[in-house]
Design a protein around this motif. Structure first.
Motif, PDB file in Angstrom:
ATOM      1  N   TYR A   3      -4.839  73.457  21.788  1.00 47.39           N
ATOM      2  CA  TYR A   3      -5.455  73.326  23.100  1.00 47.39           C
ATOM      3  C   TYR A   3      -5.497  71.850  23.478  1.00 47.39           C
ATOM      4  N   PHE A   4      -5.440  71.586  24.780  1.00 45.65           N
ATOM      5  CA  PHE A   4      -5.539  70.199  25.231  1.00 45.65           C
ATOM      6  C   PHE A   4      -6.991  69.739  25.253  1.00 45.65           C
ATOM      7  N   SER A   5      -7.898  70.631  25.631  1.00 42.76           N
ATOM      8  CA  SER A   5      -9.322  70.286  25.700  1.00 42.76           C
ATOM      9  C   SER A   5     -10.140  71.532  25.389  1.00 42.76           C
ATOM     10  N   ASN A   6     -11.455  71.338  25.315  1.00 47.01           N
ATOM     11  CA  ASN A   6     -12.391  72.431  25.059  1.00 47.01           C
ATOM     12  C   ASN A   6     -12.100  73.145  23.734  1.00 47.01           C
ATOM     13  N   TYR A   7     -11.885  72.354  22.665  1.00 46.91           N
ATOM     14  CA  TYR A   7     -11.639  72.957  21.356  1.00 46.91           C
ATOM     15  C   TYR A   7     -12.398  72.205  20.257  1.00 46.91           C
ATOM     16  N   MET A   8     -12.678  72.938  19.185  1.00 48.10           N
ATOM     17  CA  MET A   8     -13.332  72.341  18.023  1.00 48.10           C
ATOM     18  C   MET A   8     -12.317  71.508  17.245  1.00 48.10           C
ATOM     19  N   GLY A  57     -14.474  68.344  24.621  1.00 52.84           N
ATOM     20  CA  GLY A  57     -14.874  69.163  25.752  1.00 52.84           C
ATOM     21  C   GLY A  57     -13.934  68.999  26.931  1.00 52.84           C
ATOM     22  N   ILE A  58     -14.445  69.293  28.110  1.00 57.69           N
ATOM     23  CA  ILE A  58     -13.667  69.130  29.327  1.00 57.69           C
ATOM     24  C   ILE A  58     -13.226  67.669  29.430  1.00 57.69           C
ATOM     25  N   SER A  59     -11.958  67.464  29.805  1.00 58.73           N
ATOM     26  CA  SER A  59     -11.362  66.121  29.880  1.00 58.73           C
ATOM     27  C   SER A  59     -11.374  65.424  28.523  1.00 58.73           C
ATOM     28  N   ARG A  60     -11.448  66.211  27.446  1.00 61.47           N
ATOM     29  CA  ARG A  60     -11.377  65.693  26.067  1.00 61.47           C
ATOM     30  C   ARG A  60     -12.527  64.741  25.742  1.00 61.47           C
TER      31      ARG A  60
END
Length: 294
Positions: free
Chosen positions: A88-93, A203-206
């Motif tokens: 994933y680009f963002s929103n990942y653990m 999170g959002i926008s890394r």
């Protein structure tokens, strides 16, 4: 509410686009769940971590906390699970664990004694003793989803996690910022914060977001400040339980079996007097760490 999984300590449920963490009274050491419950342990972990979430937010660091649902439950943001082949680009653990050490202890001490690590790399001129303070905070990154945590070099950590180098440095700076507050805060209540483990998501926008629990007796190591000043180390964390199993010989038997690829021996339960001692420790340390009443 849908049950997702049980970890070593927490039972995790999905509730729409959020997760519910239910903190159990289970306790584990050496990646083994001990077959006993420790009364009030889950509540201590939940309330202690909730306290540090508030501190992190106060100093401008994003957290996954939404709200406390009860003395042993919290609602948190849900992040995707990152893995090779499912990125994933963002929103990942971030599939890493971040350890910051301020005093020589635990596996760091084991590794310099065995020659796996060179203590000069940490800024020591001579072989340090257990309990010596690091010249500078010692930062390590380990695996999260392997059977046993494995220390990583920077290149492999970046490959496994999908982080950019500057993002890894940003996470490190956020950890040091949190730990400065932890170190100063608990010192005023008679404790030394010797080391600790933290986990992050992007999170959002890394934006780096601290997740899971931290600053508790399970993830961090605390010592009695007065005893340390007198040349003694009094363990005030889950390390007490690890030391118990070292003293019984179980630790040596377990790691000998692992080294030889043999069947691992089952971990025996704690005796009743140790269960009470550990339960009392978790309740008393909630007050010492946070300054709040149980």
């Amino acid at each position: 509410m849908e049950f997702i999984k049980s970890g070593k300590v927490k039972d995790i449920y999905s509730d729409g686009d959020t997760l519910i963490f239910k903190f159990s009274n289970r306790i584990s050491v050496f990646d083994k769940i001990i077959p006993v419950d420790i009364p009030d342990k889950g509540e201590s972990l939940c309330r202690t971590s909730y306290y540090w979430y508030g501190v992190a937010s106060d100093i401008g660091i994003e957290t996954d906390l939404i709200k406390l649902e009860g003395n042993n439950e919290m609602r948190v943001k849900k992040f995707n699970v990152f893995s090779r082949g499912r990125e994933y680009f963002s929103n990942y653990m971030v599939p890493l664990e971040f350890i910051t050490r301020y005093y020589v202890a635990g596996t760091y001490y084991d590794r310099i004694k065995s020659g796996i690590l060179d203590y000069h790399d940490a800024g020591f001129k001579n072989m340090p003793e257990y309990g010596d303070e690091f010249p500078d905070p010692y930062f390590e990154v380990t695996t999260k989803y392997e059977k046993f945590d494995r220390p990583l070099k920077t290149d492999e950590a970046l490959t496994i996690s999908g982080l950019k180098l500057y993002e890894l440095y940003d996470i490190k700076e956020k950890i040091l910022k949190i730990d400065r507050r932890i170190n100063e805060s608990v010192k005023g209540r008679g404790l030394i914060h010797a080391d600790g483990k933290k986990e992050f998501a992007l999170g959002i926008s890394r934006v780096p977001t601290i997740i899971d629990t931290f600053g508790t007796l399970d993830e961090d190591r605390f010592w009695d400040l007065n005893e340390y000043s007198n040349g003694n180390i009094r363990e005030l964390s889950k390390e007490m339980v690890r030391q118990y199993y070292r003293s019984t010989g179980y630790h040596d038997a377990l790691y000998r079996a692992r080294d030889l690829g043999q069947k691992e021996p089952d971990i025996p339960p704690l005796p009743d007097d140790m269960i009470k001692k550990v339960s009392d420790l978790y309740k008393n340390m909630y007050e010492k760490i946070t300054g709040l009443k149980w």
